[in-house]
Design an enzyme around this catalytic site. Structure first.
Site, PDB file in Angstrom:
ATOM      1  N   TYR A 138      -9.234   5.703  -0.711  1.00 54.36           N
ATOM      2  CA  TYR A 138      -9.218   5.667   0.936  1.00 54.36           C
ATOM      3  C   TYR A 138      -8.732   7.352   1.181  1.00 54.36           C
ATOM      4  O   TYR A 138      -9.589   7.330   2.160  1.00 54.36           O
ATOM      5  CB  TYR A 138      -7.786   5.249   0.533  1.00 54.36           C
ATOM      6  CG  TYR A 138      -6.954   5.639   2.282  1.00 54.36           C
ATOM      7  CD1 TYR A 138      -7.459   4.970   2.863  1.00 54.36           C
ATOM      8  CD2 TYR A 138      -5.831   6.658   1.780  1.00 54.36           C
ATOM      9  CE1 TYR A 138      -6.323   5.349   4.649  1.00 54.36           C
ATOM     10  CE2 TYR A 138      -4.915   6.768   3.331  1.00 54.36           C
ATOM     11  CZ  TYR A 138      -5.518   6.696   4.415  1.00 54.36           C
ATOM     12  OH  TYR A 138      -5.281   6.867   5.760  1.00 54.36           O
ATOM     13  N   LYS A 142     -11.469   9.596   3.135  1.00 57.08           N
ATOM     14  CA  LYS A 142     -10.325  10.257   4.740  1.00 57.08           C
ATOM     15  C   LYS A 142     -10.688  11.337   4.543  1.00 57.08           C
ATOM     16  O   LYS A 142     -10.628  12.390   5.604  1.00 57.08           O
ATOM     17  CB  LYS A 142      -9.185  10.204   4.703  1.00 57.08           C
ATOM     18  CG  LYS A 142      -9.141   8.101   4.503  1.00 57.08           C
ATOM     19  CD  LYS A 142      -8.734   8.259   6.225  1.00 57.08           C
ATOM     20  CE  LYS A 142      -8.063   8.643   7.070  1.00 57.08           C
ATOM     21  NZ  LYS A 142      -8.009   7.950   8.464  1.00 57.08           N
TER      22      LYS A 142
END
Length: 341
Positions: A138, A142
């Site tokens: 994640y 990102k």
């Protein structure tokens, strides 16, 4: 001035709040999401997977602004390809469509994790470098997506910026607060991880939405916002388990008095991740038992929001204390409605 605004991930917690605010402000709003269903007659809903570049291109025709909120939150070290496909490839599809179609404004909902390396961050500002070590799919994806969005600024007619919230909570939350409530009800919130001496930032949902609205409005030629990233939080750092305790005490549960050593919690999280990986990896099941989450609990990570205040003419209007009360009031209302039905 009324604009045509599209919100990706518009059926989720943050996305729905964004859709509601822009629609309430009088804009022509479209909600894009993988899920089905509409809930407002004045908002158009389209079911699209942002990994589908052609579908994204068709969906973005005719818009003035895109608020790119859709992402896959998954901090376990598995399902890596899925996370990158949504968080980076999906973002690249959004950017390319914006550029090709002449969409003027693109606001990316990023994360405070962009600069977190598993070490203390105390009053960190936007001069901090991006994390240089892999933390979780994640966070890694990102970071890559934010870099791409900011680099894209001005290469076409599209102007861009990124908003970096940290631990968002509030009415409508379907992940963080519900998990706290479930654990409290099950008697699993009696012990903290570590010494509760490390401070964390939290962000009440409407404070985040205010900042996004301000950023979208200021994405015009010559603006200081163009190509910039902004930390957006409540600006009230507090120990992670103190925040949790404030919630559960308001709910009538006892204070957290016990303690679990960091090494033990981290080891248990590693085992849990390993078991989950052997099962194929579970998406959308963040429960705090990942190595990434455990590190968060025992390190300082709070941020300086002066840049957002200055450039966006924004300030958090709802305090942590008030935000907790508003959240619990809404949850109680929802519970009463469900019982009545």
């Amino acid at each position: 001035m009324k604009r045509k605004i599209l919100v990706t991930g518009g059926l989720g917690f943050v996305g729905r709040a964004l859709v509601d605010r822009f629609a309430d402000d009088g804009h022509d709003v479209t909600c894009m999401d993988m899920g089905k269903g509409g809930y407002r007659s004045d908002v158009k809903f389209v079911q699209i997977d942002i990994r589908n570049a052609k579908a994204v291109y068709e969906a973005l025709k005719g818009f003035d602004s895109v608020i790119h909120n859709a992402s896959l939150v998954h901090t376990k070290q598995n399902r890596i390809e899925d996370v990158w496909a949504v968080n980076l490839t999906g973002t690249e599809n959004i950017m390319k469509a914006c550029g090709d179609l002449g969409v003027q404004r693109l606001v990316y909902i990023s994360s405070g994790s962009a600069v977190y390396e598993g070490k203390d961050i105390e009053n960190g500002d936007e001069t901090l470098p991006y994390c240089s070590v892999s933390q979780a799919p994640y966070a890694d994806s990102k970071i890559a997506a934010e870099k791409a969005v900011l680099a894209f600024n001005g290469k076409t007619k599209t102007l861009t910026c990124a908003i970096r919230p940290h631990v968002i909570f509030g009415a409508g939350d379907n992940r963080f607060i519900p998990s706290i409530m479930q654990k409290a009800k099950a008697g699993k919130l009696t012990r903290a991880v570590g010494d509760r001496d490390k401070l964390s930032d939290f962000t009440y949902i409407t404070n985040l939405i205010d900042a996004v609205v301000a950023a979208e409005d200021r994405l015009v030629p010559g603006s200081a916002v163009n190509g910039q990233a902004y930390f957006v939080t409540n600006g009230e750092p507090i120990a992670f388990f103190d925040f949790i305790e404030d919630f559960i005490v308001e709910m009538g549960y006892p204070k957290i008095t016990g303690k679990v050593p960091y090494w033990l919690a981290y080891s248990v999280a590693a085992i849990a991740e390993g078991i989950d990986t052997l099962k194929g990896g579970t998406l959308n099941a963040e429960d705090g038992m990942t190595r990434f989450a455990i590190k968060y609990m025992v390190t300082h990570h709070y941020f300086n929001i002066a840049k957002a205040k200055r450039d966006l003419d924004w300030t958090p209007k709802v305090s942590l204390k008030e935000g907790i009360k508003l959240t619990l009031a809404e949850l109680a209302k929802q519970s009463n409605t469900a019982k009545a039905a």
